[in-house]
Design a protein around this motif. Structure first.
Motif, mmCIF file in Angstrom:
data_model
loop_
_atom_site.group_PDB
_atom_site.id
_atom_site.type_symbol
_atom_site.label_atom_id
_atom_site.label_comp_id
_atom_site.label_asym_id
_atom_site.label_seq_id
_atom_site.Cartn_x
_atom_site.Cartn_y
_atom_site.Cartn_z
ATOM 1 N N LEU A 1 40.345 -93.739 -42.616
ATOM 2 C CA LEU A 1 39.484 -93.495 -41.461
ATOM 3 C C LEU A 1 38.337 -92.557 -41.821
ATOM 4 C CD1 LEU A 1 39.105 -93.955 -38.386
ATOM 5 C CD2 LEU A 1 40.506 -91.912 -38.019
ATOM 6 N N GLY B 1 46.260 -94.035 -43.541
ATOM 7 C CA GLY B 1 45.363 -94.367 -42.450
ATOM 8 C C GLY B 1 44.332 -93.288 -42.177
ATOM 9 N N LEU B 2 44.759 -92.038 -42.236
ATOM 10 C CA LEU B 2 43.838 -90.928 -41.991
ATOM 11 C C LEU B 2 42.752 -90.882 -43.059
ATOM 12 C CD1 LEU B 2 43.011 -88.364 -40.489
ATOM 13 C CD2 LEU B 2 44.666 -87.102 -41.905
ATOM 14 N N LEU C 1 42.517 -100.256 -43.103
ATOM 15 C CA LEU C 1 43.109 -99.477 -42.015
ATOM 16 C C LEU C 1 43.739 -100.383 -40.968
ATOM 17 C CD1 LEU C 1 43.591 -96.822 -40.509
ATOM 18 C CD2 LEU C 1 41.255 -96.995 -39.615
ATOM 19 N N ASP D 1 37.132 -100.914 -46.056
ATOM 20 C CA ASP D 1 37.957 -99.779 -45.626
ATOM 21 C C ASP D 1 38.520 -100.004 -44.228
ATOM 22 O OD1 ASP D 1 38.512 -97.679 -47.387
ATOM 23 O OD2 ASP D 1 36.430 -97.047 -47.400
ATOM 24 N N ALA D 2 37.688 -100.536 -43.346
ATOM 25 C CA ALA D 2 38.147 -100.807 -41.984
ATOM 26 C C ALA D 2 39.255 -101.851 -41.975
ATOM 27 C CB ALA D 2 36.971 -101.271 -41.121
#
Length: 506
Positions: free
Chosen positions: A375, A371-372, A479, A475-476
């Motif tokens: 982000l 997740g990091l 996540l 990418d969003a």
């Protein structure tokens, strides 16, 4: 007594079990690197299948297939360098669609076949299954190149070859991940598999060099030679691959980890906190049956990580197929230099995969690590699309950074996360689930791998910024699918042994 030589002292300083582990690590690394080596030639040969034609008159560039069939012109020689626009049927105006269809046929077949591969593979010995896949993949990779020597100009021939090759290559990933996971426990799995996953970049680089050596003189060999290498590695696999430490009476501590030891108590009792258990019927052979497709989906985290990988792999494969062209357009480099420069994305990916593994091992939080990086990847892609137009130096820096952040989650999910879920505590020690879980996760990701290049091809004519917006949106989404798991990791208590209990149902 004479002092032992330094080399001998080094050898005897390691135990028998440690040498076997190192051997399996290197062997599986080379086996899957050869798979990627055989996938690369098609991207290298595309420029030869359709070359720029500078002839003045349209009639001069007509491809005379009748003369070739009659044998007037040898199939491996160009009748006239000035009037040869490529290899039929890829010498037509719609060559981009035809070449794109070769990519999509392989990727779609790979995505579909991956769901079946794990289910089949866990019911067969890994060594036999992987050997068959490598021999078949080598044969069909070489078959594509034989079209050059036998003067084959049927588009259907090349599409069918790509489809079958995509299907048989699905034998590779579930097999090597299962084998490596059998030999290495969870303690440093992120770091070990982060280093091991660099086989992807190594295979891509070797495939580019081998295919590029013959592409301008005899492009058929650009497929035949990699095909022969894959087949040869299949024979090596059959002769040397050891599926499990117990097959050679290695110490069981190689694969044991504290969490599993707690679950498999000597008196047959299980942890009182285990309230999400998948009950599997036993068979006469190994005591437990191979897990079903639906049973694998019930493992906590499989669906979320699969959907996350779909979007993460969409981004990664869009870079794989379109990055050289983007560099050519933005930095005004020729195709060869753009291809060489694009390898920096793979270099960044190697460091990103290792970094993701180290961080996830240290924090014991796989989802949070992914997740990091996701982000951070989204704004990095936006910055890449902006400052890469400022010059070559900016492009190099952003290639390395983007490669690390894009490939890090992709590498971690396909290796350490898949291995963790395939040996999840809810399975009560059933090792048969690993191949199916790995295939489900990577198969779902391969759907994104097929969609990414397709969407980039549709959006790029309207501007490269739209392609980057699509990648940031992907990418969003990746996540978003990890939010629940990240929340559970951050709120999950640690066990008495200090190990986090992953994805525990509240």
């Amino acid at each position: 007594m004479a002092r032992l030589p330094v080399g001998i002292r080094f050898i005897v300083s390691f135990s028998r079990d440690q040498w076997y582990r190192a051997f399996i690590f290197i062997l599986t690394f080379l086996l899957y690197a050869s798979f990627h080596l055989s996938r690369k030639p098609i991207s290298i040969v595309k420029g030869e299948l359709h070359r720029y034609c500078a002839a003045v008159n349209e009639g001069e560039v007509e491809f005379n297939s009748q003369n070739q069939k009659a044998g007037d012109v040898p199939p491996h020689q160009r009748p006239d360098n000035e009037t040869d626009c490529g290899w039929a049927p890829f010498d037509r105006d719609n060559y981009q669609q035809l070449l794109g269809a070769l990519d999509y046929s392989f990727l779609c077949a790979y995505a579909i076949g991956m769901y079946l591969s794990g289910i089949i593979g866990e019911r067969l010995p890994i060594r036999y299954y992987l050997t068959f896949g490598m021999l078949a993949s080598g044969a069909f990779t070489a078959l594509f190149g034989l079209g050059y020597f036998y003067n084959i100009h049927s588009f259907g021939f090349y599409v069918v070859t790509q489809i079958v090759n995509g299907l048989v290559q699905t034998t590779g990933w579930p097999s090597v991940v299962t084998c490596l996971s059998n030999w290495f426990g969870k303690g440093r799995r992120g770091l070990i598999m982060g280093v091991w996953n660099s086989h992807t970049s190594v295979g891509n680089i070797l495939g580019s060099l081998i295919a590029g050596y013959w592409v301008s003189t005899c492009w058929g060999l650009s497929f035949v030679v990699p095909g022969a290498i894959v087949a040869a590695m299949g024979i090596v696999c059959f002769l040397f691959l050891i599926e499990h430490p117990r097959d050679i009476a290695c110490s069981s501590t190689l694969t044991a980890d504290p969490e599993m030891q707690c679950l498999l108590l000597s008196d047959g009792k299980h942890s009182a906190h285990q309230n999400h258990t998948i009950v599997l019927p036993a068979d006469a052979g190994s005591g437990v049956a191979a897990i079903s497709f639906t049973g694998a989906l019930k493992i906590p985290g499989v669906i979320e990580f699969s959907l996350c990988l779909l979007f993460a792999k969409l981004v990664s494969y869009t870079f794989l197929f379109w990055l050289p062209l983007y560099i050519t357009n933005v930095d005004h480099l020729d195709a060869q230099k753009a291809g060489e420069l694009s390898t920096l994305f793979d270099v960044g990916g190697i460091f990103g995969g290792i970094l993701a593994g180290v961080i996830s091992d240290r924090l014991e939080k796989r989802a949070s690590t992914c997740g990091l990086m996701l982000l951070l990847a989204a704004p990095t892609l936006y910055i890449f699309s902006t400052i890469s137009k400022m010059g070559l130096e900016a492009t190099i820096a952003m290639l390395l950074l983007s490669g690390a952040l894009v490939s890090g989650p992709y590498a971690l999910i396909t290796t350490a996360v898949s291995a963790d879920l395939g040996t999840h505590k809810s399975l009560k020690g059933n090792s048969h689930a690993l191949a199916t879980v790995t295939a489900i996760i990577d198969g779902t990701g391969s759907v994104g791998a097929a969609l990414g290049p397709l969407l980039a091809g549709l959006l790029s004519p309207s501007g490269w910024n739209n392609v980057f917006y699509m990648l940031m949106f992907a990418d969003a989404c990746a996540l978003l699918f990890l939010i629940r798991l990240i929340h559970k990791e951050l709120s999950c208590p640690r066990s008495a042994m200090g190990n986090q209990v992953p994805f525990k149902e509240q």
